[in-house]
Design a protein around this motif. Structure first.
Motif, PDB file in Angstrom:
ATOM      1  N   GLN A 130       0.833  -1.202   0.000  1.00  0.00           N
ATOM      2  CA  GLN A 130       0.000   0.000   0.000  1.00  0.00           C
ATOM      3  C   GLN A 130       0.872   1.258   0.000  1.00  0.00           C
ATOM      4  OE1 GLN A 130      -3.816   0.270   0.358  1.00  0.00           O
ATOM      5  NE2 GLN A 130      -2.928   2.057  -0.656  1.00  0.00           N
ATOM      6  N   SER A 133       2.583   1.697  -3.282  1.00  0.00           N
ATOM      7  CA  SER A 133       1.608   2.142  -4.270  1.00  0.00           C
ATOM      8  C   SER A 133       1.354   3.643  -4.148  1.00  0.00           C
ATOM      9  CB  SER A 133       0.295   1.371  -4.092  1.00  0.00           C
ATOM     10  OG  SER A 133      -0.720   1.959  -4.861  1.00  0.00           O
ATOM     11  N   LEU A 134       1.357   4.152  -2.917  1.00  0.00           N
ATOM     12  CA  LEU A 134       1.139   5.586  -2.711  1.00  0.00           C
ATOM     13  C   LEU A 134       2.383   6.408  -3.043  1.00  0.00           C
ATOM     14  CD1 LEU A 134      -0.826   5.563   0.684  1.00  0.00           C
ATOM     15  CD2 LEU A 134      -1.759   6.009  -1.584  1.00  0.00           C
TER      16      LEU A 134
ATOM     17  N   HIS B  58       1.418  -2.180 -12.230  1.00  0.00           N
ATOM     18  CA  HIS B  58       1.437  -1.046 -11.300  1.00  0.00           C
ATOM     19  C   HIS B  58       2.856  -0.708 -10.853  1.00  0.00           C
ATOM     20  CE1 HIS B  58      -0.034   1.810  -8.470  1.00  0.00           C
ATOM     21  NE2 HIS B  58       0.126   1.083  -7.399  1.00  0.00           N
ATOM     22  N   ALA B  85      -2.966   4.699  -9.401  1.00  0.00           N
ATOM     23  CA  ALA B  85      -3.336   4.338  -8.034  1.00  0.00           C
ATOM     24  C   ALA B  85      -3.814   2.902  -8.032  1.00  0.00           C
ATOM     25  CB  ALA B  85      -4.420   5.258  -7.512  1.00  0.00           C
ATOM     26  N   MET B  86      -3.781   2.285  -6.838  1.00  0.00           N
ATOM     27  CA  MET B  86      -4.249   0.908  -6.754  1.00  0.00           C
ATOM     28  C   MET B  86      -5.102   0.736  -5.502  1.00  0.00           C
ATOM     29  SD  MET B  86      -2.220  -2.614  -7.363  1.00  0.00           S
ATOM     30  CE  MET B  86      -2.794  -4.194  -6.764  1.00  0.00           C
ATOM     31  N   LEU B 156      -6.163  11.413  -5.258  1.00  0.00           N
ATOM     32  CA  LEU B 156      -4.866  11.523  -5.925  1.00  0.00           C
ATOM     33  C   LEU B 156      -5.013  11.865  -7.407  1.00  0.00           C
ATOM     34  CD1 LEU B 156      -3.155   8.412  -4.273  1.00  0.00           C
ATOM     35  CD2 LEU B 156      -2.868  10.820  -3.665  1.00  0.00           C
TER      36      LEU B 156
END
Lengths: 231, 245
Positions: A130, A133-134, B58, B85-86, B156
């Motif tokens: 997470q 990913s950010l 990603h 984004a994920m 975002l």
């Protein structure tokens, strides 16, 4: 024995100045040592948790082993460093409270670093994808993870405080147990017992026990309420 | 969203992308091009490599062979990380309020001060999370956390959104909310790439389907063709709800 207990309670209730002085110095030394050691050890533990580098396993084993470092050995090492002929002898720190803070830091640092490494590594396992990913870098992840693990880390820091306030050997060697200057609860208890002054020894012992119990109680309460409220 | 004027990251080009782990080939050499628009569902049985493919797209995992290239005019190392984004199967929330979680994501991307607060509030409102904005994020229900994860992603302003089985752990009401959110993203011009097990969901949401079996891309087709006229035996069996090997 009964008389010694009564005398001990009287010393506590009447706030005997010698006893108060010893307790105050003990708290000053151990709290300072815990604060300084944690300021280094928490980010250090987090960094070891996040980065993969050659020799990482050895570093972790070394830190874990140091958790069991005998206080007298830590005291001896710091003594050699600070003694007149030692590398840091010119500062004249031996037999001062500062020397005791340094010795206790040597004891606490591996504990806080090793335990926080474990805590942060588990959390990183959960957060890694997470955060990546950010777009969070590892450097940025350190304060984030330390903050999110704050309740577990309070327990870690208190474990360090428990170790510092309960040990005798290190502060005895580098502090010298000088009355009014470097005499703390544990060294005073050792000395007063050997001199037969059981009242003061017992009084200090009771306070030390209460302190350790309070610290552990606090750790438990903080941990439990936090988990319930914040998940 | 404000991407209309800025040059795009997309298309995304995968060439010969392979992923091996401990002598096992989890993804066979695979070529794939994702264009600027649309909603792509990646489907397939368990262990087909759906999540793996998504993580490689990603950038969370590097392929062991082959290349992943953002071929659009707007792709720089900086924009590639920031404009995608994920949303994960199980959202990971930080130990702070729902609103603070959205603000954190924005601040990581360098959005600060009043702009950060404004965009976070906007996202919370957009996904109807005002009532729980101040609650600790980690004690919210699974459905609420997933909506929060979507709000965080939306704040975002990504150009492409990856979603890894975002509804597989949710109840029907929460699933509806997530599907609604997918449509919201799409309406804002966001490219959607989503993994799902749910045939009905794929039919409701997809423009096209990418079908994987055993780490192999078996079929890629517009959604109606995939369900009505599957070209391969595996796909035909899959849409009829049979087990596929």
């Amino acid at each position: 024995m009964e008389n010694a207990f009564l005398a001990a309670f009287r010393l506590i209730v009447e706030m005997d100045p010698v006893l108060v002085g010893i307790v105050t110095l003990s708290l000053q030394v151990s709290l300072t040592a815990v604060l300084l050691a944690s300021a280094i050890a928490l980010p250090l533990g987090a960094a070891i948790a996040l980065w993969r580098f050659p020799g990482r396993g050895a570093v972790i084993v070394f830190l874990n082993a140091l958790m069991g470092l005998p206080p007298v050995v830590a005291g001896l090492m710091v003594y050699l460093l600070l003694s007149r002929a030692g590398p840091l002898g010119e500062f004249g720190l031996l037999f001062t409270p500062t020397a005791m803070v340094i010795a206790q830091m040597v004891l606490i640092l591996p504990i806080v670093a090793a335990l926080s490494r474990q805590v942060i590594e588990e959390l990183w396992e959960e957060y890694r994808e997470q955060l990546q990913s950010l777009g969070v870098t590892r450097l940025r992840a350190i304060p984030t993870l330390l903050w999110d693990a704050r309740f577990s880390l309070v327990t870690v820091v208190l474990a360090g405080f428990g170790r510092a306030s309960a040990e005798v050997g290190a502060v005895l060697i580098v502090g010298g147990n000088i009355s009014g200057v470097t005499r703390v609860m544990t060294t005073a208890i050792a000395l007063e017992t050997s001199m037969g002054n059981l009242a003061l020894a017992l009084g200090l012992g009771i306070i030390l026990l209460l302190l350790v119990a309070t610290v552990n109680g606090l750790a438990y309460v903080i941990g439990e309420t936090a988990r319930r409220r914040l998940g | 969203m404000s991407q209309a004027a800025t040059p795009s990251l997309l298309p995304l080009e995968l060439r010969g992308v392979t992923f091996r782990h401990r002598d096992q080939t989890l993804l066979q050499p695979l070529d794939l091009r994702l264009e600027r628009d649309g909603k792509t569902m990646i489907m397939g049985p368990n262990g087909a490599g759906k999540s793996l493919l998504m993580r490689i797209c990603h950038g969370l995992l590097q392929p062991t062979a082959g290349s992943v290239r953002w071929a659009g005019a707007g792709a720089t190392p900086e924009t590639v990380r920031r404009r995608q984004a994920m949303v994960f199967q199980r959202p990971v929330m930080l130990r702070r309020s729902a609103l603070a979680n959205v603000r954190y994501a924005l601040s990581v991307q360098g959005v600060a001060g009043s702009e950060c607060r404004r965009r976070a509030d906007e996202a919370i409102e957009h996904f109807g999370l005002q009532a729980i904005a101040q609650r600790p994020a980690r004690v919210l229900s699974g459905g609420e956390q997933q909506r929060l994860a979507l709000a965080r992603a939306w704040a975002l302003r990504p150009e492409i959104l990856f979603m890894d089985e975002p509804t597989s752990a949710l109840d029907p009401a929460a699933i509806r909310a997530v599907e609604e959110a997918v449509r919201t993203f799409h309406a804002d011009g966001v490219r959607i790439v989503m993994n799902t097990h749910d045939l009905g969901q794929a039919r409701r949401l997809a423009d096209e389907v990418i079908f994987l079996v055993n780490g192999r891309l078996v079929e890629r087709a517009p959604v109606d063709d995939f369900f009505e006229r599957p070209r391969t035996r595996e796909a035909a069996a899959f849409v009829q709800g049979e087990l596929v090997w």
